[in-house]
Design a protein around this motif. Structure first.
Motif, mmCIF file in Angstrom:
data_model
loop_
_atom_site.group_PDB
_atom_site.id
_atom_site.type_symbol
_atom_site.label_atom_id
_atom_site.label_comp_id
_atom_site.label_asym_id
_atom_site.label_seq_id
_atom_site.Cartn_x
_atom_site.Cartn_y
_atom_site.Cartn_z
ATOM 1 N N ALA A 27 -5.309 1.021 -2.746
ATOM 2 C CA ALA A 27 -5.313 0.370 -4.062
ATOM 3 C C ALA A 27 -6.496 -0.586 -4.212
ATOM 4 N N SER A 28 -6.772 -1.364 -3.194
ATOM 5 C CA SER A 28 -7.880 -2.321 -3.278
ATOM 6 C C SER A 28 -9.227 -1.618 -3.271
ATOM 7 N N ARG A 29 -9.341 -0.531 -2.536
ATOM 8 C CA ARG A 29 -10.614 0.190 -2.498
ATOM 9 C C ARG A 29 -10.892 0.856 -3.832
ATOM 10 N N GLU A 30 -9.905 1.508 -4.425
ATOM 11 C CA GLU A 30 -10.109 2.179 -5.708
ATOM 12 C C GLU A 30 -10.369 1.173 -6.822
ATOM 13 N N THR A 31 -9.664 0.040 -6.780
ATOM 14 C CA THR A 31 -9.838 -0.948 -7.833
ATOM 15 C C THR A 31 -11.208 -1.586 -7.768
ATOM 16 N N SER A 32 -11.712 -1.820 -6.568
ATOM 17 C CA SER A 32 -12.998 -2.498 -6.438
ATOM 18 C C SER A 32 -14.151 -1.646 -6.935
ATOM 19 N N THR A 33 -13.978 -0.335 -6.993
ATOM 20 C CA THR A 33 -15.067 0.530 -7.436
ATOM 21 C C THR A 33 -14.976 0.884 -8.913
ATOM 22 N N THR A 34 -13.888 0.522 -9.561
ATOM 23 C CA THR A 34 -13.720 0.883 -10.985
ATOM 24 C C THR A 34 -13.236 -0.310 -11.786
ATOM 25 N N GLN A 35 -13.767 -1.475 -11.510
ATOM 26 C CA GLN A 35 -13.294 -2.680 -12.193
ATOM 27 C C GLN A 35 -13.662 -2.699 -13.662
ATOM 28 N N GLU A 36 -14.651 -1.930 -14.058
ATOM 29 C CA GLU A 36 -15.044 -1.967 -15.457
ATOM 30 C C GLU A 36 -14.109 -1.166 -16.353
ATOM 31 N N ILE A 37 -13.242 -0.385 -15.802
ATOM 32 C CA ILE A 37 -12.312 0.439 -16.589
ATOM 33 C C ILE A 37 -10.899 -0.022 -16.296
ATOM 34 N N ILE A 38 -10.248 -0.572 -17.303
ATOM 35 C CA ILE A 38 -8.928 -1.164 -17.101
ATOM 36 C C ILE A 38 -7.908 -0.096 -16.722
ATOM 37 N N ASN A 39 -7.979 1.064 -17.349
ATOM 38 C CA ASN A 39 -7.002 2.113 -17.060
ATOM 39 C C ASN A 39 -7.053 2.542 -15.609
ATOM 40 N N GLU A 40 -8.243 2.599 -15.047
ATOM 41 C CA GLU A 40 -8.364 3.005 -13.654
ATOM 42 C C GLU A 40 -7.981 1.881 -12.706
ATOM 43 N N GLU A 41 -7.985 0.655 -13.190
ATOM 44 C CA GLU A 41 -7.540 -0.454 -12.354
ATOM 45 C C GLU A 41 -6.028 -0.430 -12.155
ATOM 46 N N THR A 42 -5.327 0.150 -13.092
ATOM 47 C CA THR A 42 -3.855 0.104 -13.057
ATOM 48 C C THR A 42 -3.242 1.458 -12.734
ATOM 49 N N TRP A 43 -3.980 2.356 -12.169
ATOM 50 C CA TRP A 43 -3.452 3.688 -11.909
ATOM 51 C C TRP A 43 -2.321 3.665 -10.889
ATOM 52 N N TRP A 44 -2.293 2.662 -10.048
ATOM 53 C CA TRP A 44 -1.302 2.624 -8.979
ATOM 54 C C TRP A 44 -0.047 1.841 -9.359
ATOM 55 N N PHE A 45 -0.008 1.273 -10.567
ATOM 56 C CA PHE A 45 1.126 0.435 -10.967
ATOM 57 C C PHE A 45 2.440 1.221 -10.972
ATOM 58 N N ASP A 46 2.428 2.407 -11.559
ATOM 59 C CA ASP A 46 3.672 3.167 -11.714
ATOM 60 C C ASP A 46 4.298 3.505 -10.363
ATOM 61 N N ASP A 47 3.473 3.909 -9.405
ATOM 62 C CA ASP A 47 4.015 4.273 -8.090
ATOM 63 C C ASP A 47 4.549 3.060 -7.352
ATOM 64 N N VAL A 48 3.821 1.959 -7.390
ATOM 65 C CA VAL A 48 4.258 0.758 -6.672
ATOM 66 C C VAL A 48 5.524 0.182 -7.311
ATOM 67 N N ALA A 49 5.673 0.349 -8.636
ATOM 68 C CA ALA A 49 6.840 -0.200 -9.326
ATOM 69 C C ALA A 49 8.132 0.516 -8.958
ATOM 70 N N THR A 50 8.059 1.651 -8.287
ATOM 71 C CA THR A 50 9.272 2.368 -7.880
ATOM 72 C C THR A 50 9.814 1.892 -6.536
ATOM 73 N N LEU A 51 9.089 1.016 -5.852
ATOM 74 C CA LEU A 51 9.484 0.587 -4.517
ATOM 75 C C LEU A 51 10.559 -0.491 -4.573
ATOM 76 N N ARG A 52 11.210 -0.681 -3.456
ATOM 77 C CA ARG A 52 12.186 -1.758 -3.353
ATOM 78 C C ARG A 52 11.471 -3.101 -3.368
ATOM 79 N N ILE A 53 12.179 -4.152 -3.762
ATOM 80 C CA ILE A 53 11.545 -5.430 -4.020
ATOM 81 C C ILE A 53 10.864 -6.015 -2.778
ATOM 82 N N ASP A 54 11.467 -5.852 -1.585
ATOM 83 C CA ASP A 54 10.837 -6.423 -0.391
ATOM 84 C C ASP A 54 9.545 -5.695 -0.048
ATOM 85 N N HIS A 55 9.508 -4.364 -0.237
ATOM 86 C CA HIS A 55 8.273 -3.622 0.004
ATOM 87 C C HIS A 55 7.223 -3.955 -1.051
ATOM 88 N N PHE A 56 7.656 -4.092 -2.305
ATOM 89 C CA PHE A 56 6.724 -4.464 -3.367
ATOM 90 C C PHE A 56 6.127 -5.844 -3.111
#
Length: 634
Positions: free
Chosen positions: A208-237
């Motif tokens: 997530a940090s590697r992909e975000t650091s290379t596409t910071q100018e595009i907001i949609n690509e910065e948040t591509w991982w939100f949906d997958d991470v939001a499915t995790l349990r709270i302690d893992h999140f």
């Protein structure tokens, strides 16, 4: 975007146990001792397959099974030697006698992965083909650790095979790492102890940090991982977000991810109109309801789980003001109060809302004064029978005023004016609650300083609403409440309404009338000054009027002098008339003299002057009347 490997990749491991060559009679009496179990060499068993019957599992072999194991509600009938040769756990335990009440030789409690995982373990021990995939690798890795299937017993044992698949297949794929991490939610504490959770989290954070650091100018690509991470349990999140913050990810991105997780997992508190509720707001009633997404939950039943989620999310919020909006903070505060979160975390949310209070609206401050019971029902809190929690808003306002004081010391622009309008709107909303004490309402209305409001129309509307909802207030309580309002700051429209308002005390009405008269007078004076200063045509008109008055005065003086001369002539004629009367002249002589006087030019001149004087007086009066009308119109 991270290119995932094929998550359906499977590895068929056909592991077989080769039977040894026939042994001599002397060898038949020789026993192989493996810790607590002695297994004759001729009894090495293999299975051609297996058979399932209801809650039983049978290994299909020419040699009868001699070992039964119960996992959950399934009983497995197998042979001791294949299990003992590859599982150190079976080699060191003491089996129950056959006449045990258990109905089996061994019962495995809390086995990682359950009966489905143990079935795969048996297949591996018998040399049958099995398939590893991201869905079962974590349970199998934990189960192999539980059964101690190490390399000391056999090269290429199950621990090494599951570890290789996890390291080289799962951790190289974003999707597989997410799926394995989700499968670890039921494998505690084994998945934690053998570092499966930690390694999956590290892999997700790195990607997530590697992909975000290379596409910071595009907001949609910065948040591509939100949906997958939001499915995790709270302690893992929480662990992933904490690691991303440590790597220096921008607080706006962290805040957006937390918001998406909160929208997915936190319930939403809504106000519903209900005709049979307990809070009378006119002809309708207001009730709080707990909903989750679009589906209303009739029985939440997860108070402890919701409390854990809200406390965890508050603990990982970035400290920056711009990280999350005020609306989301308000939502979290409402949930925290309803589910009785830690007082320290509630206080932290109140402070954060106070810092961004100028961005709030009225709905953000409508905080319920109820808590959720064990079964998800709403019960009254210790704050009283009121529908809204007034004390929380009071504390938020205090935090805001403290922050504003610090901002003024730093010579920054204050936002008290916007807050005064927000507070007046909030007061007008809570004034509809019939259970709200007048003291609480008054204290909240007096929270702001006198110079915070430039206009008290909003405060007057709130007070009028409260008086209308609470008609049983005493005269003293109404006077005390109306003292909060400054009548001099009411607009003319508000003054006109208040002057006819029967709910206001008489003293307040008198103050309003006086203020209205002062405002009208000042408005007229200001209008006159404005017109005299701006209207040049009117100045010319006034100057011409002054010239006309001067001319009329000169003509009036001239008429007066002529009237005086005429009066002298008339006096002389009167004296002459008296002399003639005394001498008793004949009537003919008098008539002759009078005709002579009337025919004289002086008589005509005097009569003309009288007519002129009379016309001039009439003209002056008309001009004065016109002048008075102009002044009254102005």
């Amino acid at each position: 975007m991270q290119q995932d490997l094929d998550t359906n990749t499977s590895y068929d491991m056909k592991l077989s146990i080769q039977p040894q060559s026939p042994a001599s009679d002397s060898d038949c009496n020789h026993h192989i001792q493996n810790r607590n179990i002695v297994v004759p060499e001729k009894l090495i068993a293999t299975a051609d397959g297996y058979e399932k019957k209801e809650h039983s599992w049978f290994a299909m072999s020419q040699i009868p099974t001699d070992f039964s194991i119960q996992v959950q509600d399934i009983t497995f009938y197998a042979h001791k030697f294949p299990l003992v040769s590859r599982c150190g756990y079976f080699g060191r335990i003491e089996f129950q006698p056959q006449n045990s009440n258990l109905g089996c030789d061994l019962k495995l409690e809390n086995f990682p992965g359950g009966a489905e995982t143990f079935e795969i373990i048996l297949k591996f021990c018998y040399g049958l083909p099995i398939s590893l995939n991201p869905s079962n690798v974590a349970p199998l890795r934990c189960a192999s650790e539980f059964l101690e299937m190490t390399e000391e017993l056999e090269d290429g044992n199950f621990i090494s095979k599951t570890e290789a698949f996890f390291t080289f297949v799962v951790l190289s794929s974003w999707k597989d790492s997410i799926n394995v991490l989700k499968s670890c939610e039921t494998l505690s504490p084994w998945a934690e102890n053998i570092q499966i959770v930690r390694r999956c989290c590290d892999s997700i954070v790195w990607k997530a940090s590697r992909e975000t650091s290379t596409t910071q100018e595009i907001i949609n690509e910065e948040t591509w991982w939100f949906d997958d991470v939001a499915t995790l349990r709270i302690d893992h999140f929480t662990r992933i977000i904490t690691a991303l913050r440590a790597k220096g990810m921008r607080p706006e991105i962290i805040g957006s991810c937390i918001m998406q997780y909160g929208e997915k997992w936190l319930p939403r508190l809504d106000i519903e109109m209900d005709g049979i509720g307990r809070f009378g707001y006119g002809k309708y009633e207001l009730q709080w309801s707990i909903t989750s997404g679009k589906k209303q939950e009739g029985d939440i039943g997860h108070t402890k789980e919701q409390r854990t989620i809200i406390e965890s999310l508050v603990s990982i919020l970035p400290p920056q003001k711009e990280a999350v909006p005020c609306k989301f903070l308000s939502t979290m505060l409402k949930v925290a109060i309803v589910y009785s979160a830690s007082p320290a975390l509630v206080s932290e949310l109140e402070k954060r809302i106070g810092l961004v209070l100028e961005n709030a609206n009225v709905n953000d401050l409508l905080i319920p004064s109820y808590t959720a019971g064990d079964q998800g029902e709403l019960v009254s809190s210790t704050e009283g029978p009121t529908m809204h929690n007034i004390n929380v808003v009071q504390r938020i306002l205090e935090y805001f005023l403290l922050y504003e004081q610090q901002q003024q010391q730093q010579q920054q622009k204050p936002g008290t004016l916007a807050i005064s309008k927000l507070l007046d709107s909030y007061l007008a909303e809570i004034a509809k609650d019939p259970n709200l004490p007048v003291t609480n309402f008054q204290v909240l209305a007096e929270s702001l300083s006198e110079n915070a409001r430039t206009c008290d129309d909003g405060l007057y509307r709130a007070i009028d609403t409260y008086l209308k909802t609470h008609p049983s207030l005493t005269e003293h309580e109404r006077r005390r409440l109306c003292k909060v309002m400054d009548c001099e700051k009411l607009s003319l429209d508000a003054c006109a309404h208040a002057a006819q308002n029967d709910r206001l005390p008489l003293r307040t009405v008198i103050q309003v009338l006086f203020s209205e008269q002062v405002k009208l007078r000042m408005e007229l004076q200001g209008k006159n000054q404005t017109e005299s200063g701006d209207n040049s045509d009117q100045e010319v008109s006034w100057s011409s009027t002054k010239k006309e008055v001067s001319a009329l005065k000169a003509e009036l003086e001239k008429v007066k002098s002529q009237m005086a001369e005429l009066h002298r002539d008339y006096s002389e004629l009167q004296q002459e008339h008296e002399k003639l009367t005394i001498k008793q002249r004949s009537s003919s002589g008098w008539m002759f003299g009078w005709r002579k006087i009337r025919k004289s030019a002086l008589f005509h001149t005097r009569m003309d002057e009288e007519d002129t004087d009379e016309s001039h007086n009439r003209q002056i009066q008309n001009h004065r009347g016109s002048l008075r009308r102009r002044q009254s119109i102005a």
